[in-house]
Write a protein that holds these residues in place. Structure first.
Motif, short mmCIF file in Angstrom:
data_model
loop_
_atom_site.label_atom_id
_atom_site.label_comp_id
_atom_site.label_asym_id
_atom_site.label_seq_id
_atom_site.Cartn_x
_atom_site.Cartn_y
_atom_site.Cartn_z
N LEU A 148 7.27 29.07 5.34
CA LEU A 148 7.78 29.90 4.24
C LEU A 148 9.16 29.41 3.81
O LEU A 148 9.45 29.34 2.60
CB LEU A 148 7.84 31.37 4.66
CG LEU A 148 6.51 32.09 4.76
CD1 LEU A 148 6.70 33.47 5.40
CD2 LEU A 148 5.85 32.23 3.39
N GLU A 151 8.60 26.19 1.74
CA GLU A 151 7.78 26.26 0.53
C GLU A 151 8.19 27.31 -0.49
O GLU A 151 7.82 27.22 -1.64
CB GLU A 151 6.32 26.49 0.93
CG GLU A 151 5.73 25.45 1.87
CD GLU A 151 5.69 24.06 1.24
OE1 GLU A 151 5.48 23.95 0.02
OE2 GLU A 151 5.89 23.08 1.99
N VAL A 152 8.91 28.32 -0.06
CA VAL A 152 9.22 29.44 -0.96
C VAL A 152 10.71 29.41 -1.28
O VAL A 152 11.54 29.29 -0.38
CB VAL A 152 8.84 30.79 -0.28
CG1 VAL A 152 9.21 31.97 -1.17
CG2 VAL A 152 7.35 30.81 0.05
N ILE A 156 13.23 34.32 -3.27
CA ILE A 156 11.99 35.06 -3.03
C ILE A 156 11.79 35.25 -1.53
O ILE A 156 11.40 36.32 -1.07
CB ILE A 156 10.77 34.33 -3.64
CG1 ILE A 156 10.88 34.28 -5.16
CG2 ILE A 156 9.47 35.01 -3.21
CD1 ILE A 156 9.80 33.46 -5.82
N ARG A 157 12.11 34.21 -0.76
CA ARG A 157 11.87 34.21 0.68
C ARG A 157 12.54 35.39 1.38
O ARG A 157 11.97 35.99 2.27
CB ARG A 157 12.37 32.88 1.28
CG ARG A 157 12.33 32.80 2.78
CD ARG A 157 10.92 32.83 3.30
NE ARG A 157 10.86 32.78 4.74
CZ ARG A 157 10.63 33.83 5.52
NH1 ARG A 157 10.46 35.02 4.99
NH2 ARG A 157 10.60 33.69 6.82
N ILE A 160 10.34 38.41 1.73
CA ILE A 160 9.04 38.29 2.38
C ILE A 160 9.19 38.56 3.87
O ILE A 160 9.96 37.89 4.55
CB ILE A 160 8.43 36.89 2.17
CG1 ILE A 160 8.20 36.63 0.69
CG2 ILE A 160 7.12 36.76 2.96
CD1 ILE A 160 7.73 35.23 0.38
#
Length: 194
Positions: A148, A151-152, A156-157, A160
Motif C-alpha cells: 500500500l 502503490e497508493v 490517500i494512504r 486506509i
C-alpha cells in the motif's frame, strides 16, 4: 517469531506442565474406600496400564480390575473422560509436555481423536494476544502495508486501514482457521487445512 506472537510469553518457559491423572479402583470405591494414586500421564500406554495395575495391587477388594479417572491436572482445556482410553491419555499428555497448553486446546477441539492429534504441528499457527494480532500478522506476512505504501499516494494512504480483527474473523467464518481462546490469555490459531 513475529512481534505479534512475542506479546504472548512462550508457554514452555517457567514451570513445565506435568499432566497427571488420579486413577482409582472402582471396586474399592463401590465398597466405600478410596484406593488410587496420582500417575504421571506423560508415559507410554503400556506404562500407564502398569501404573494402574499397581493401584489394583493395593486394593483390598478381590477381583479389582476396573478403574476410573477421579481427578486430573495439567490437561486444561482438554476434558478427560472418567474412562478415557489410555492411548488418548498418553498422547494428549505427551503433546502437552512437548508443546504446552496449545496442544490441549487442539486435543479438546478434536475430542482427543488420535489421528487429528498427529497433525498438531502442521496446523498450529501460533499464540497471539488477540484475533486482531493474528490478522495483523497476516498483513505483515504478505507485506500488505508495504505494498500500500508503494502503490497508493500518501494523501490517500493515510486514510486506509485494514480491519485486522475482521480479517481474522472472516478467515474463521470461512473455515480456513480455528481461533480458540487460550486459557492463559490470548488466542491459539490453527490452520483447518492441515
Amino acid at each position: 517469531m513475529s512481534e505479534h506472537q512475542q506479546a504472548i510469553k512462550p508457554e514452555r518457559e517457567g514451570a513445565p506442565i506435568t499432566p497427571q491423572v488420579w486413577i482409582g479402583s472402582l471396586a474399592d470405591y463401590v465398597a466405600g474406600k478410596l484406593v488410587g494414586a496420582w500417575i504421571d500421564a506423560n508415559q507410554e500406554p503400556d506404562e500407564l496400564l502398569q501404573a494402574i495395575q499397581e493401584v489394583f495391587a493395593r486394593s483390598g477388594e478381590p477381583g479389582a480390575e476396573e478403574w476410573a479417572i477421579f481427578d486430573h491436572e495439567g490437561f486444561n482445556p482438554f476434558q478427560l473422560g472418567t474412562n478415557e482410553d489410555v492411548r488418548i491419555i498418553s498422547a494428549v499428555a505427551k503433546g502437552i509436555t512437548e508443546h504446552g497448553e496449545a496442544f490441549a486446546s487442539w486435543a479438546e477441539l478434536h475430542d482427543g481423536d488420535l489421528d487429528m492429534l498427529a497433525h498438531f504441528q502442521d496446523a498450529y499457527l501460533g499464540h497471539f494476544a488477540s484475533a486482531a494480532d493474528f490478522g495483523q500478522q497476516l498483513l505483515d506476512d504478505f507485506e500488505v502495508e508495504e505494498a500500500l505504501d508503494r502503490e497508493v499516494p500518501e494523501w490517500i494512504r493515510r486514510h486506509i486501514q485494514v480491519d485486522t480483527e475482521g480479517l481474522a474473523d472472516d478467515m474463521a467464518l470461512s473455515g480456513d482457521v480455528w481461533i480458540e481462546e487460550a486459557p492463559s490469555g490470548g488466542v491459539y490459531v490453527f490452520d483447518t487445512r492441515a
